[in-house]
Structure formats: structure tokens, C-alpha cells
Enzyme design. Structure first.
Site, PDB file in Angstrom:
ATOM      1  N   ARG A  14      -2.591  -3.319  35.542  1.00 32.90           N
ATOM      2  CA  ARG A  14      -1.671  -3.940  34.579  1.00 32.90           C
ATOM      3  C   ARG A  14      -0.484  -3.019  34.314  1.00 32.90           C
ATOM      4  O   ARG A  14      -0.653  -1.832  34.035  1.00 32.90           O
ATOM      5  CB  ARG A  14      -2.423  -4.206  33.268  1.00 32.90           C
ATOM      6  CG  ARG A  14      -1.623  -4.935  32.223  1.00 32.90           C
ATOM      7  CD  ARG A  14      -1.632  -6.420  32.483  1.00 32.90           C
ATOM      8  NE  ARG A  14      -1.141  -7.164  31.347  1.00 32.90           N
ATOM      9  CZ  ARG A  14      -1.090  -8.486  31.294  1.00 32.90           C
ATOM     10  NH1 ARG A  14      -1.547  -9.188  32.321  1.00 32.90           N
ATOM     11  NH2 ARG A  14      -0.618  -9.111  30.237  1.00 32.90           N
ATOM     12  N   GLU A  64     -36.407  -3.834  19.335  1.00 34.50           N
ATOM     13  CA  GLU A  64     -37.236  -2.648  19.602  1.00 34.50           C
ATOM     14  C   GLU A  64     -36.871  -1.469  18.696  1.00 34.50           C
ATOM     15  O   GLU A  64     -36.911  -0.308  19.096  1.00 34.50           O
ATOM     16  CB  GLU A  64     -37.163  -2.250  21.078  1.00 34.50           C
ATOM     17  CG  GLU A  64     -37.851  -3.256  21.982  1.00 34.50           C
ATOM     18  CD  GLU A  64     -37.993  -2.789  23.412  1.00 34.50           C
ATOM     19  OE1 GLU A  64     -38.309  -1.603  23.616  1.00 34.50           O
ATOM     20  OE2 GLU A  64     -37.795  -3.615  24.317  1.00 34.50           O
ATOM     21  N   SER A  74     -30.925   0.335  14.794  1.00 35.13           N
ATOM     22  CA  SER A  74     -30.304   1.662  14.789  1.00 35.13           C
ATOM     23  C   SER A  74     -30.702   2.483  13.576  1.00 35.13           C
ATOM     24  O   SER A  74     -30.997   3.681  13.695  1.00 35.13           O
ATOM     25  CB  SER A  74     -28.785   1.518  14.858  1.00 35.13           C
ATOM     26  OG  SER A  74     -28.379   1.042  16.129  1.00 35.13           O
TER      27      SER A  74
END
Length: 386
Positions: A268, A364, A367
Site C-alpha cells: 500500500r 480454559e 485472563s
């Protein structure tokens, strides 16, 4: 092209390096055009493909074998870099049967692991309940011993592969003691009387997720995994291994985001020069590269420690999961920003990554839960050394 120089790090053996290269080559061909329009069908197809190619052989270990956590992490990182749903499909074959690998009898392993490792049966890990997510000890689902059977009553929710799995590792209260010491683990096949999928759950990154209800559902005593009252220990032992692999998946997402950003800023042009020439853009690229390498070091330190014989890697796995998932979110956000308007356009890879990565900071062990784990482990080590 994704950086592979990390494979020369001393955490790995030649077999790991070969595995990573072979899987990357396979994934580039097999996962280039995965159809995500029907999530259930896509997951079934991916498990079959992973099984036929032999990758799901790594997802579980039979008696006398050991789970190789470095291989699990390399597989999840590589699959996540190519396709998030492929990573999910592989991950659930491992998480769903982790307890059978680690605590199952030879008969239990022989019944299920050859099928899941070949991609011929799908597995799930049924731990979370409506009122007990991270607080596993607060589980209320019951398994009542009645003659030669256990009778299951209660609900599970946010169960990955819920509704399409062939076998569930399920945790329920057997009442040996209050709290965590009164839980047990069971192997529960799909389709039993009294086992109902009551709700499918839609998320920002579609995955097979469901709420399950058990109403006087009978399973044989032989379905018990390990000993009664060991359920919490079993669950934590499984998560101790697989939390590192969640971190590896986040790492894979972050690597792909960095690759996409590098391609974007190189191609870009603004005012006649590549975006990459802008100092602010270079600052973002530097931060992204730093976060990726730091995450990789934490992931593969944890995996290496477990493979080297550590009984538990609770602190190392928590650190890897916390840092890798949180920083992957930031890396991907920077990639979206560097893409400008295209970054939030449906169909762009960075937009897909933005949705894919968010759940990894929750499942699981969220944080903030990982912060608690790390703090407790660090404090215990300090106090124990005084």
C-alpha cells in the site's frame, strides 16, 4: 510468509521441526478454501481430513505413551495460522480425550482413542456449568451411584462440539467431600436416554457450542475415569497440558496477523511511498514482532518443561496463556488498523482473525483467572523458599 526461524530454538528436536514443515505444507493445500457456511459440517469434515492425514494421531496418547506437548503446540499454532476452525477441530480431539489419555484404563482408551485419533469420532470436554465457569469447585451437576450405574442430573453449557461430539468427558458431583474434592470424571457417549442438547450457542466466531441437560441419564460404573472424587484433579491436569496449546493457537493467529500486516504496508502506498516507510507504521510492526516472539518463548518454554518431565506446569502454562492470548488480541488489532477500512470488511483475513482470537482470552481459564494462578504460584514459591 510466516517466520520459521523459531524452529531452530533449543526447545525443539528434529522431529518437531519436520512436523511443523510437513503440516504447514499440508495445510496450505488442504485448508485453502474451507467452507465455513455450515459450522457443524465444516468441523466434521475437518476432523475427518485431519484424521486421514494422520495429524489427529498426535491428539491423544495410549497406555505407555506420553502426550508430546511441543507437537500439540506446533500443530495448533500452524493450523490457527491457516484456519481457525481447523485449529478448533484438532484442539477438541485433544481436550475432549485428554482425561482418557492421562487417567483412562486400558479398556477405556482402547474403546475411544483409536477412533478419535483416526478422526472417526469427535470428542468434547464438558466442565462448565451455568453458575460455575472458572469456579469449577462450585459445580452442581450430580452423578449418583445406583447399583451398577451412575445417574446424571444437571446442566453443562458453553460445551465445544456440544451436539456433534460422539463422546464427552464430563465432570459431576459425586459427593465424597464438599467443593473440589467431591467431583468425579466420566466418559459419556452421545445419544443416551436422558441426555439432551437444549440450546445451540452462537458466537462472533462461529463454533459448535451447546448447552446440555442430563435428566436421570444412566451410565455404567465403568464410565468412571480414575477414582471417584478425583474429578477436580483430573480436570486441572488436563488443563495444565492444554492451556499451553491455547496459547499456541493465539500465537498462530498473531503470526498470521503480522504476515497480513507486512504484506499490506509493503504494497500500500501513501503519497508515493509504501506505508512501511512511515515511522509510526514501523513502530507498530516492531511492537507486533516483539509480542509474537515473546509469546512464542513462553509457549514453547511451557511445552518443553512438560515434555522434559515436569509433573505440573501450572505457572508456566498460565503465563503462556495469559500473555499469548492478550497480546495476540493487540497484534491483530494493530493489523486491522494498518488495513484501514478494509480491516473491518467481512471476508478480509484480519477481520476474521479479530473475531477468532477473542474467545481465547476466556475459555480454559479467563485472563484474570490466569493472573490469580500466576500470583498464587509465585507467592507459594516465595513462601516455600523462606
Amino acid at each position: 510468509m510466516a517466520d520459521k526461524t523459531f524452529l531452530s530454538w533449543p526447545f525443539f528436536e528434529d522431529r518437531h521441526r519436520s512436523l511443523a514443515v510437513e503440516l504447514d505444507d499440508w495445510a496450505a493445500g488442504a485448508l485453502g478454501d474451507v467452507d465455513h457456511s455450515d459450522t457443524d459440517a465444516a468441523c466434521r469434515s475437518l476432523v475427518t481430513a485431519l484424521g486421514e492425514a494422520g495429524w489427529t494421531q498426535h491428539s491423544a496418547a495410549m497406555t505407555g505413551e506420553r502426550l508430546d506437548v511441543r507437537s500439540l503446540c506446533l500443530i495448533r499454532e500452524t493450523l490457527a495460522r491457516h484456519d481457525g476452525l481447523a485449529d478448533f477441530a484438532f484442539a477438541m480431539q485433544g481436550l475432549g480425550t485428554g482425561a482418557i489419555s492421562l487417567f483412562g484404563t486400558q479398556a477405556q482408551q482402547q474403546e475411544w482413542l483409536p477412533l478419535t485419533r483416526a478422526g472417526k469420532a469427535m470428542s468434547a470436554f464438558a466442565l462448565t456449568e451455568p453458575q460455575s465457569g472458572s469456579d469449577v469447585a462450585n459445580s452442581t451437576m450430580t452423578a449418583t451411584l445406583d447399583g451398577d450405574s451412575y445417574v446424571l442430573n444437571g446442566e453443562k453449557t458453553w460445551i465445544s462440539n456440544g451436539g456433534i461430539a460422539d463422546v464427552y468427558t464430563l465432570f459431576a458431583r459425586t459427593g465424597e467431600a464438599p467443593g473440589a474434592r467431591g467431583l468425579s470424571a466420566f466418559i459419556v457417549p452421545a445419544g443416551l436416554p436422558g441426555f439432551e442438547v437444549v440450546e445451540r450457542l452462537d458466537t462472533i466466531a462461529p463454533h459448535p457450542l451447546a448447552r446440555l441437560r442430563f435428566s436421570d441419564c444412566r451410565i455404567p460404573k465403568s464410565a468412571l475415569l480414575g477414582q471417584s472424587g478425583q474429578g477436580f484433579k483430573i480436570a486441572m491436569s488436563v488443563l495444565d497440558v492444554f492451556r499451553s496449546t491455547v496459547a499456541a493457537a493465539a500465537l498462530g493467529f498473531a503470526r498470521r496477523a503480522l504476515d497480513e500486516a507486512l504484506s499490506r504496508v509493503s504494497a500500500r502506498h501513501v503519497q508515493g511511498a509504501p506505508l512501511a516507510d512511515l515511522q509510526m507504521v514501523q513502530g507498530h510492526i516492531a511492537d507486533m514482532a516483539l509480542d509474537v516472539d515473546a509469546a512464542a518463548l513462553l509457549v514453547y518454554r511451557a511445552a518443553w518443561a512438560k515434555d522434559s518431565g515436569a509433573a505440573r506446569i501450572t505457572r508456566e502454562a498460565a503465563m503462556a496463556k495469559l500473555f499469548s492470548t492478550d497480546q495476540a488480541q493487540l497484534v491483530i488489532d494493530k493489523a486491522v488498523q494498518l488495513h484501514g477500512g478494509d480491516g473491518v470488511r467481512r471476508g478480509e483475513k484480519v477481520e476474521e482473525l479479530y473475531r477468532d482470537v477473542r474467545a481465547l482470552r476466556i475459555y480454559e481459564g479467563a485472563s484474570d483467572v490466569q493472573r490469580v494462578v500466576i500470583a498464587r504460584q509465585t507467592l507459594a514459591a516465595h513462601l516455600g523458599g523462606q
